[in-house]
Enzyme design. Structure first.
Site, PDB file in Angstrom:
ATOM      1  N   LEU A 163       0.867  -1.174   0.000  1.00 38.20           N
ATOM      2  CA  LEU A 163       0.000   0.000   0.000  1.00 38.20           C
ATOM      3  C   LEU A 163       0.903   1.223   0.000  1.00 38.20           C
ATOM      4  O   LEU A 163       1.791   1.356   0.848  1.00 38.20           O
ATOM      5  CB  LEU A 163      -0.892  -0.013   1.243  1.00 38.20           C
ATOM      6  CG  LEU A 163      -2.149   0.862   1.248  1.00 38.20           C
ATOM      7  CD1 LEU A 163      -3.057   0.524   0.064  1.00 38.20           C
ATOM      8  CD2 LEU A 163      -2.908   0.684   2.551  1.00 38.20           C
ATOM      9  N   ASP A 164       0.697   2.115  -0.967  1.00 37.89           N
ATOM     10  CA  ASP A 164       1.553   3.301  -1.099  1.00 37.89           C
ATOM     11  C   ASP A 164       1.580   4.115   0.196  1.00 37.89           C
ATOM     12  O   ASP A 164       0.573   4.181   0.913  1.00 37.89           O
ATOM     13  CB  ASP A 164       1.048   4.202  -2.221  1.00 37.89           C
ATOM     14  CG  ASP A 164       1.259   3.592  -3.606  1.00 37.89           C
ATOM     15  OD1 ASP A 164       2.057   2.652  -3.715  1.00 37.89           O
ATOM     16  OD2 ASP A 164       0.629   4.074  -4.562  1.00 37.89           O
TER      17      ASP A 164
END
Length: 326
Positions: free
Chosen positions: A48-49
């Site tokens: 997840l960024d």
């Protein structure tokens, strides 16, 4: 022959469905959870960024063996698109590369979104972890090199317009397959609408089989964490202090059982005798009216706990991966 060193940490196993805060990287999150639990091993199911928040399933101990099944699960994202700009990273972090004064109407947005439901072809962002000739695309992009990233097929189950707070933004919810880039969705919708678009906010709210009710926050984890014993005072001999056993029970109560990750597989309970044979790596005949005769993948349990993953041929379970932590 060199002796193998003793594993550091506790043999805790299961899933922590971490509500990752914005600004924290996925690797940083895994390290934090591993440290809090003093776990031997940890890993995550799907990056997840840092600019995104939300569900980052983190596997502890033997649950790391089930990571591929969670990574393949359906994802649900809630995201906000900003209209009028295209950015180098397709999100807030990048520099503006194109701009437009046009703002799409609700009907135009609904018509554009409908085109993205189903199996679609999508080009990942320039700033992504895709490998091009052995190099990460984001490394090439940061060095100023523009690379051609091949398109890939992904599946969008649904893409719904949630609200339009004003003419500059629109909020969506998407249910999609593994490998879908939400940043690419925003970019491509903006191009289709002739106004450009980028991700202004992004939150992952589900990773099948886990749902929002499974979330645990960093605050909850830190509040349940057993503090370390105080450091010895000056002149105090460590051996003179009483041995302190840290109580991880409150923290461990936030862990979801490893078996929960395998809802996608047939699950067959075994007797004690069958379980003993499987622990030794031997196949067993499955008995019972509901026992499956064939399955490319299945898991077996004993006393409600995951024991092994394997295949079933002609009613016989053949273990491929045995779990030792029960």
């Amino acid at each position: 022959m060199a002796r193998r060193g003793k594993k550091k940490g506790r043999p805790v196993s299961g899933w922590v469905i971490f509500d990752k805060p914005k600004g924290m990287g996925s690797t940083e999150a895994v390290s934090k959870i591993k440290w809090l639990f003093n776990a031997e091993k940890a890993g995550h199911a799907g990056t997840l960024d840092p600019l995104a928040s939300g569900m980052l399933p983190i596997a502890l101990g033997e649950a790391t063996k089930t990571v591929p099944y969670v990574m393949d699960g359906t994802k649900v994202y809630r995201f906000r698109v900003g209209w009028g700009e295209q950015r180098s990273t397709d999100d807030m972090e990048g520099v503006v590369t194109h701009s437009s004064d046009k703002r799409p109407s609700r009907d135009e947005i609904l018509a554009a979104a409908a085109k993205y439901v189903g199996v679609i072809s999508q080009v990942p962002p320039q700033f992504s972890a895709i490998k091009i000739d052995g190099e990460r695309a984001y490394d090439l992009a940061r060095s100023g090199e523009s690379v051609e990233i091949p398109s890939r097929e992904v599946e969008i189950d649904s893409l719904d317009l949630v609200e339009m707070p004003d003419e500059h933004f629109a909020e969506f919810e998407v249910v999609c397959s593994k490998g879908t880039y939400v940043r690419s969705l925003a970019r491509d919708m903006g191009l289709d609408l002739g106004c450009y678009g980028y991700i202004a906010e992004l939150r992952r709210i589900e990773v099948s089989p886990f749902i929002a009710e499974d979330f645990v926050t960093l605050t909850e984890l830190e509040q349940a964490w057993p503090p370390l014993p105080p450091k010895p005072e000056e002149g105090e001999e460590v051996e003179d202090r009483p041995f302190i056993v840290r109580d991880f029970s409150a923290l461990d109560a936030l862990v979801i059982d490893t078996l929960a990750a395998l809802e996608c597989l047939p699950q067959v309970p075994l007797s004690d005798d069958q379980a003993h044979r499987v622990r030794l790596g031997n196949p067993v005949i499955l008995r019972g009216r509901d026992a499956p005769l064939e399955a490319d993948e299945a898991c077996v349990t004993t006393k409600g706990k995951l024991l092994a993953i394997g295949l079933i041929e002609q009613g016989q379970f053949k273990p491929k991966r045995v779990f030792t932590s029960l």
